[in-house]
Design an enzyme around this catalytic site. Structure first.
Site, mmCIF file in Angstrom:
data_model
loop_
_atom_site.group_PDB
_atom_site.id
_atom_site.type_symbol
_atom_site.label_atom_id
_atom_site.label_comp_id
_atom_site.label_asym_id
_atom_site.label_seq_id
_atom_site.Cartn_x
_atom_site.Cartn_y
_atom_site.Cartn_z
ATOM 1 N N TYR A 1 0.936 -1.091 0.030
ATOM 2 C CA TYR A 1 -0.045 0.099 0.011
ATOM 3 C C TYR A 1 0.957 1.208 -0.087
ATOM 4 C CZ TYR A 1 -5.128 -0.838 0.245
ATOM 5 O OH TYR A 1 -6.294 -1.214 -0.121
ATOM 6 N N LYS B 1 4.871 -14.340 5.591
ATOM 7 C CA LYS B 1 5.744 -15.086 4.621
ATOM 8 C C LYS B 1 7.193 -14.872 5.230
ATOM 9 C CE LYS B 1 5.970 -17.661 1.010
ATOM 10 N NZ LYS B 1 5.666 -18.899 1.022
ATOM 11 N N ASP C 1 0.974 -19.010 2.987
ATOM 12 C CA ASP C 1 0.368 -20.411 2.007
ATOM 13 C C ASP C 1 -0.430 -21.470 3.059
ATOM 14 O OD1 ASP C 1 3.133 -20.190 2.686
ATOM 15 O OD2 ASP C 1 3.651 -21.966 1.668
ATOM 16 N N ASP D 1 -5.244 -8.980 2.221
ATOM 17 C CA ASP D 1 -5.913 -8.454 0.945
ATOM 18 C C ASP D 1 -6.389 -10.066 0.331
ATOM 19 O OD1 ASP D 1 -7.123 -6.864 -0.871
ATOM 20 O OD2 ASP D 1 -5.305 -6.572 -1.971
#
Ligand code: NAP
Length: 390
Positions: free
Chosen positions: A137, A204, A258, A282
């Protein structure tokens, strides 16, 4: 008896925005009136933004709109068109950034009777706290072949010994300790307020150690420094050999992004709050919403320290504009979150309950009815049924 007046600034929005806003104002007025026995009344204050604002003032987002929201501390917003081209950024992102609305809060829960692509959609009851100001963002990007991209590539090669293909576009993803901690702090406070069992940091960090991995580390650090009396980590539980947290304690754990996507499909009932950097949140928010019947039923709020803007999470759905076909539930549920934020808890829960029982009776707009093969209700007819419940 004198009633207390609360002023609610609202942005009618573009596309289906004005229709769902009109419907939402009706049900919000009704729930406030009935649940406060007339002691509270709302005064709606219309603000300009989007296409209407552009037609009337030549500006997509007049400064006065932002000033009023800042002053009132709250607003209800319908979706706005993102102008294509012309160098204008998303108005939605601009509102969040200018007002520093750093938590994007998206509760995702199932409503009985709504068609869903999964077998046990009722197992989903998760609130997503997504960082709303940085990561992707921040919008730091340079086009392939631009002077800036070439300069960054040359700098990385000469000063950092990093080789990047010269025909690359460049994006920078900053994640700060301060922004991560204030988002995670808000998520833990929400867990305490709502007596929820866990906060999961989604990252992640196995690949991006100093941004995503740091988000996780700062989360655990925050829990230790500020919430040691209420938060216990999954690792601490494992090392003490306990499978259930002590009564009243909130478990903090973390999952790689994931893996989190399979967790929401396989074991959604093991999670209650997900705290995430911007991009992971998101994707996850829409994936979670899909499991409970889609974006038409997903409410959202953008919350900062002093200002909160509540909005439908879907866009302007231009193909349905003016056709009485839009589902107003996303905005109505966002309005319920707003009422709770304003301390009108009973009005909020009565509205949510009315939506629940209307949907459970099989009364739904075409986006849901077509999946069940039942008769669809228009926006106006659906709202009339809801008003009858209220
Ligand atoms: P969209 O407006 O969310 O619409 C995509 C599809 O979702 C629609 O075609 C429709 O699906 C379904 N849908 C969305 N809202 C619905 C509702 N209330 N009732 C029934 N169905 C609904 O996404 P988009 O077409 O990508 O974006 C259109 C514009 O909205 C763009 O300018 C975009 O930038 C903007 N936008 C604004 C916001 C915001 O203001 N926060 C958020 C997202 C997008 P079916 O065709 O399958 O029926």
């Amino acid at each position: 008896m004198l009633s207390r007046e609360i002023v609610i600034p609202f942005i009618p929005g573009d596309g289906v925005g004005p229709e769902i806003m009109k419907a939402t104002k009706l049900v919000v007025d009704a729930t406030v009136k009935s649940s406060t026995a007339g002691e509270v009344s709302l005064r709606w204050e219309e603000l300009l933004a989007g296409e209407t604002a552009f037609k009337m003032t030549g500006q997509w987002l007049p400064a006065e709109t932002l000033a009023v929201i800042k002053e009132r501390g709250v607003a209800l917003k319908s979706p706005l068109t993102t102008p294509v081209g012309g160098g204008i950024r998303s108005l939605n992102v601009t509102i969040r950034q200018v007002l520093d609305l750093y938590s994007s809060v998206r509760p995702v829960r199932y409503f009985e009777g709504v068609p869903s692509p999964v077998k046990e959609p009722e197992k989903m009851n998760i609130v997503i706290f997504r960082e709303n100001t940085e990561d992707v963002y921040k919008g730091i990007e340079w086009k392939k072949g631009s002077a800036e991209a070439s300069e960054v590539i040359a700098f990385l090669r000469s000063r950092m010994s990093v080789d990047i293909a010269p025909d690359s576009g460049i994006g920078i993803k900053p994640i700060s300790e301060s922004a991560s901690k204030r988002l995670i702090r808000a998520s833990v406070k929400h867990a305490i307020k709502k007596k929820l069992p866990s906060v999961t940091l989604v990252h992640k960090g196995n690949i991006m150690k100093f941004t995503e991995g740091a988000f996780r580390d700062w989360g655990y650090q925050l829990a230790k420094d500020e919430f040691a009396d209420v938060v216990v980590t999954e690792t601490e539980m494992k090392s003490s050999g306990i499978s259930k947290p002590p009564a009243g304690k909130i478990v903090m754990n973390d999952r790689i992004a994931d893996n989190m996507f399979q967790q929401i499909l396989l074991r959604p009932d093991e999670y209650s709050i997900l705290a995430t950097p911007n991009l992971n949140g998101d994707y996850l928010a829409d994936a979670c919403a899909a499991q409970i019947g889609g974006l038409g039923l997903a409410p959202g709020a953008n919350i900062g320290d002093t200002v909160a803007v509540f909005e439908a999470v879907h866009g302007t759905a231009p193909k349905y504009a003016g056709k009485d076909l839009a589902n107003p539930c996303s905005l109505m549920l966002s309005a319920a979150m707003m009422l709770e934020h304003l301390g009108l808890d009973e009005a909020a829960s009565n509205l949510t309950e009315a939506i629940r029982s209307t949907l459970a009776d099989g009364i739904m707009t075409q986006d849901l009815a077509r999946l069940k093969g039942t008769r669809p209700y228009g926006t106006v007819a659906f709202t009339r049924e809801l008003l009858a419940q209220l």
